[in-house]
Design a protein around this motif. Structure first.
Motif, PDB file in Angstrom:
ATOM      1  N   LYS A  74       7.608  26.427   0.745  1.00 10.19           N
ATOM      2  CA  LYS A  74       7.581  27.683  -0.002  1.00 10.19           C
ATOM      3  C   LYS A  74       6.338  27.807  -0.887  1.00 10.19           C
ATOM      4  O   LYS A  74       6.038  28.901  -1.373  1.00 10.19           O
ATOM      5  N   LEU A  75       5.647  26.692  -1.117  1.00  9.46           N
ATOM      6  CA  LEU A  75       4.458  26.721  -1.958  1.00  9.46           C
ATOM      7  C   LEU A  75       3.234  26.973  -1.088  1.00  9.46           C
ATOM      8  O   LEU A  75       2.942  26.218  -0.171  1.00  9.46           O
ATOM      9  N   LYS A  76       2.497  28.002  -1.405  1.00  8.54           N
ATOM     10  CA  LYS A  76       1.398  28.437  -0.545  1.00  8.54           C
ATOM     11  C   LYS A  76       0.048  27.832  -0.941  1.00  8.54           C
ATOM     12  O   LYS A  76      -0.887  27.858  -0.148  1.00  8.54           O
ATOM     13  N   ASN A  77      -0.077  27.316  -2.143  1.00  5.53           N
ATOM     14  CA  ASN A  77      -1.391  26.882  -2.617  1.00  5.53           C
ATOM     15  C   ASN A  77      -1.541  25.367  -2.695  1.00  5.53           C
ATOM     16  O   ASN A  77      -2.426  24.877  -3.382  1.00  5.53           O
ATOM     17  N   ARG A  78      -0.711  24.626  -1.984  1.00  2.00           N
ATOM     18  CA  ARG A  78      -0.850  23.165  -1.995  1.00  2.00           C
ATOM     19  C   ARG A  78      -2.056  22.758  -1.157  1.00  2.00           C
ATOM     20  O   ARG A  78      -2.299  23.309  -0.087  1.00  2.00           O
ATOM     21  N   THR A  79      -2.790  21.768  -1.646  1.00  2.00           N
ATOM     22  CA  THR A  79      -3.971  21.304  -0.932  1.00  2.00           C
ATOM     23  C   THR A  79      -3.573  20.301   0.152  1.00  2.00           C
ATOM     24  O   THR A  79      -2.444  19.798   0.184  1.00  2.00           O
ATOM     25  N   ASN A  80      -4.507  19.989   1.042  1.00  2.00           N
ATOM     26  CA  ASN A  80      -4.266  18.970   2.057  1.00  2.00           C
ATOM     27  C   ASN A  80      -3.975  17.624   1.408  1.00  2.00           C
ATOM     28  O   ASN A  80      -3.194  16.832   1.929  1.00  2.00           O
ATOM     29  N   ALA A  81      -4.618  17.372   0.271  1.00  2.00           N
ATOM     30  CA  ALA A  81      -4.387  16.116  -0.449  1.00  2.00           C
ATOM     31  C   ALA A  81      -2.938  16.026  -0.916  1.00  2.00           C
ATOM     32  O   ALA A  81      -2.296  14.973  -0.807  1.00  2.00           O
ATOM     33  N   HIS A  82      -2.410  17.140  -1.434  1.00  2.00           N
ATOM     34  CA  HIS A  82      -1.018  17.153  -1.887  1.00  2.00           C
ATOM     35  C   HIS A  82      -0.065  16.952  -0.718  1.00  2.00           C
ATOM     36  O   HIS A  82       0.938  16.244  -0.835  1.00  2.00           O
ATOM     37  N   ARG A  83      -0.377  17.571   0.417  1.00  2.00           N
ATOM     38  CA  ARG A  83       0.483  17.411   1.589  1.00  2.00           C
ATOM     39  C   ARG A  83       0.453  15.972   2.093  1.00  2.00           C
ATOM     40  O   ARG A  83       1.491  15.400   2.439  1.00  2.00           O
ATOM     41  N   ALA A  84      -0.737  15.393   2.146  1.00  2.00           N
ATOM     42  CA  ALA A  84      -0.867  14.018   2.629  1.00  2.00           C
ATOM     43  C   ALA A  84      -0.178  13.040   1.688  1.00  2.00           C
ATOM     44  O   ALA A  84       0.520  12.117   2.126  1.00  2.00           O
ATOM     45  N   PHE A  85      -0.366  13.236   0.394  1.00  2.40           N
ATOM     46  CA  PHE A  85       0.291  12.361  -0.584  1.00  2.40           C
ATOM     47  C   PHE A  85       1.797  12.484  -0.476  1.00  2.40           C
ATOM     48  O   PHE A  85       2.526  11.491  -0.512  1.00  2.40           O
ATOM     49  N   GLY A  86       2.291  13.727  -0.340  1.00  7.24           N
ATOM     50  CA  GLY A  86       3.728  13.941  -0.220  1.00  7.24           C
ATOM     51  C   GLY A  86       4.302  13.255   0.997  1.00  7.24           C
ATOM     52  O   GLY A  86       5.402  12.693   0.950  1.00  7.24           O
TER      53      GLY A  86
END
Length: 218
Positions: A74-86
């Motif tokens: 639902k969050l549209k402004n997450r960076t690739n770094a945030h996705r990878a860390f998650g």
């Protein structure tokens, strides 16, 4: 949504390295950490002999495991770094929630019988292997899982405890051991399991609430 789906294969720009606190304050990661807290409380309950409470916390770990992926989508402004860390955080916490916690439940229910150590090791190892495999290959054709996703470990074990009364107290630990071995096989098998829709989270939450009310009162 199963949080194994939150893993990202996109490359991360390491030239603008973020602090760890920036990742911790990311809402989906906060939800993921709630799953870790639930698993920790489940392990504590199992060690102290409160097996039913441990099973309940295991199911709530599943809820948070699915919820963090839904929040992330639902969050549209997450960076690739945030996705990878998650994705990395999710895998590590899944190891605790769906590998270590079931292993401790099995050991505790057997009164720490050393013969149950191989089964406990097997489910932890299967969880590690399953997650590592998924992190490399992801979903098959973007539609199915190869092997049983590890978050179902907690759901299957909780369902088994609901039929505990059908077993004698002498037989149930061995039956639980057999169930764990079956789960281990399914985790690392080549069977293809469809990806369920996000709406299944509603059913998991209802089940978690009902299970909590039922088992806590036993």
């Amino acid at each position: 949504m199963n949080t194994e789906e939150t893993h990202s294969s996109k490359k991360v720009d390491t030239t603008s390295q973020l602090s760890m606190f920036r990742f911790i304050l990311d809402l989906p990661n906060m939800v993921t950490l709630l799953g870790l807290l639930s698993a920790l409380l489940g392990i504590y309950a199992a060690i102290t002999g409160k097996i039913y409470i441990a099973v309940v916390f295991g199911v709530w770990s599943v809820v948070f495991d699915w919820l963090d992926g839904l929040v992330a989508s639902k969050l549209k402004n997450r960076t690739n770094a945030h996705r990878a860390f998650g994705g990395q955080l999710d895998s590590l916490i899944d190891m605790v929630s769906f590998g270590v916690l079931p292993a401790i439940i099995l050991l505790s229910y057997s009164n720490y019988n050393p013969w149950f150590i191989p089964g406990s090791f097997a489910i932890i190892a299967a969880c590690a292997i399953r997650l590592s495999y998924f992190n490399i290959y992801g979903l098959t054709n973007g539609k199915t899982y190869t092997g049983l996703a590890v978050d179902y470990n907690g759901l299957i074990i909780s369902l088994f405890f609901l039929i505990e009364s059908f077993f004698s107290s002498d037989i149930f630990p061995e039956a639980l051991y057999i169930l764990v071995i079956i789960i281990v096989y399914l985790n690392v098998s080549a069977i293809q399991i469809p990806k369920f829709p996000k709406t299944i989270l509603i059913g998991i939450i209802i089940y978690a609430i009902a299970l909590t009310i039922h088992l806590v009162n036993l």
